[in-house]
Design an enzyme around this catalytic site. Structure first.
Site, PDB file in Angstrom:
ATOM      1  CG  HIS A 254      13.855 -12.009  10.929  1.00 42.03           C
ATOM      2  ND1 HIS A 254      13.605 -10.654  10.866  1.00 42.03           N
ATOM      3  CD2 HIS A 254      13.165 -12.557   9.884  1.00 42.03           C
ATOM      4  CE1 HIS A 254      12.804 -10.392   9.857  1.00 42.03           C
ATOM      5  NE2 HIS A 254      12.531 -11.524   9.235  1.00 42.03           N
ATOM      6  NE  ARG A 269       6.319 -10.420   7.068  1.00 42.63           N
ATOM      7  CZ  ARG A 269       7.342 -10.003   6.323  1.00 42.63           C
ATOM      8  NH1 ARG A 269       8.461 -10.713   6.246  1.00 42.63           N
ATOM      9  NH2 ARG A 269       7.257  -8.871   5.638  1.00 42.63           N
TER      10      ARG A 269
HETATM   11  C1  SIN Z   1      10.674 -17.039   8.307  1.00 46.76           C
HETATM   12  O1  SIN Z   1      10.245 -17.600   7.294  1.00 46.76           O
HETATM   13  O2  SIN Z   1      10.984 -17.668   9.324  1.00 46.76           O
HETATM   14  C2  SIN Z   1      10.816 -15.545   8.342  1.00 46.76           C
HETATM   15  C3  SIN Z   1      10.651 -14.967   6.992  1.00 46.76           C
HETATM   16  C4  SIN Z   1      10.585 -13.459   7.070  1.00 46.76           C
HETATM   17  O3  SIN Z   1       9.519 -12.944   7.388  1.00 46.76           O
HETATM   18  O4  SIN Z   1      11.587 -12.794   6.830  1.00 46.76           O
END
Ligand code: SIN
Length: 278
Positions: A254, A269
């Protein structure tokens, strides 16, 4: 209690919008099984309007496994309570580097990197700040058979130092002799639950391919980084306040797009512990 919800594919390859599930409620076993199957199939799931507490967020993560503690972040504190399993992500006008603004799989430098990450954003910029996801099954499947055979024999080093030292310096919590995780993993890993093969290298953590000349490692990584972010393997998530994205780090990369400076984007998170890549 019956919990009825649907999962709508975002693209044929990756991504699923979960419609009709309230994550503030404990998941029934039946709902968990359905969600888990969708997670394996879609690789990244998206939920809207989930105004959940940190404890509810952690409880949701724990349905998938033990929670992971980040090796390079201090525990998040709220109202005097420490939450080591929560990673607080925040960017604003003072930010000089954001977390995840490059293609990566979370903490792949760990000996047993996280299987899943579950991110809820509570503040979003007026536009931008999307997160892009790419299927590493699709990237592997698109390689030629000779390349699959060659890569199947290789391992690569994933080193947390470059990434986390730089971050610590920018946040003024740099400790000269702090050690960061550094581990070797197969370049092609087999997903422990689906049995499918996925490319497992990324720009944030992979320093080199092991046991080949440097020029070969550099050329190979450069080819693979271009290959594995082909637009055909991707979907893009546009955030809304209290949306949640949950992704499978074992078969996706991602990229958190930092195109919204100087605006604020922040969230929490929870990360679920994985096992040793094989
Ligand atoms: C995000 O901020 O969209 C993802 C960040 C990550 O957990 O790498």
């Amino acid at each position: 209690m019956t919990q009825h919800f649907e999962v709508e594919p975002v693209t044929p390859t990756i991504g699923g919008n979960v419609i009709g599930l309230d994550l503030s409620q404990p998941l029934s076993d039946e709902a968990f099984e359905q969600l888990h199957a969708a997670f394996l199939e879609r690789k990244a799931l998206f939920f809207r309007d989930q105004n959940i507490s940190l404890d509810q967020h952690k409880a949701f993560g724990r349905r998938f496994g033990e929670l992971h503690i980040h090796p390079a972040s201090s525990p998040y504190k709220a109202d005097g309570v420490s939450h080591p399993e929560i990673l607080f992500l925040h960017a604003d006008e003072n930010t000089t580097r954001t977390a995840g603004d490059t293609w990566h799989s979370d903490v792949s430098c760990d000996p047993e990197p996280p299987m899943a990450s579950i991110l809820r954003l509570v503040k979003i910029p007026p536009s931008g700040g999307d997160t892009l996801f790419a299927s590493m099954y699709a990237a592997y499947d698109a390689l030629s058979d000779p390349m699959k055979r060659y890569l199947g024999e290789l391992t690569a080093t994933h080193d947390g130092a470059a990434n986390y030292r730089d971050r610590a310096k920018r946040r003024d919590n740099f400790i000269e002799d702090k050690e960061y995780p550094r581990n070797s993993h197969p370049v092609v890993r087999t997903h422990p639950e689906t049995g499918r093969k996925a490319l497992y290298i990324n720009t944030a953590f992979t320093s080199h391919i092991n046991d080949v000349p440097k020029a070969e490692s550099d050329a190979l990584l450069s080819f693979l980084y271009q290959h594995n972010t082909n637009a055909a393997f991707q979907c893009r998530f546009q955030w809304s306040e209290n949306a949640i994205a949950m992704w499978d780090n074992r078969c996706t990369l991602h990229h958190a797009m930092w195109d919204y400076y100087p605006n604020v984007r922040s969230g929490f998170r929870v990360t679920v512990q994985g096992d040793k890549p094989l």
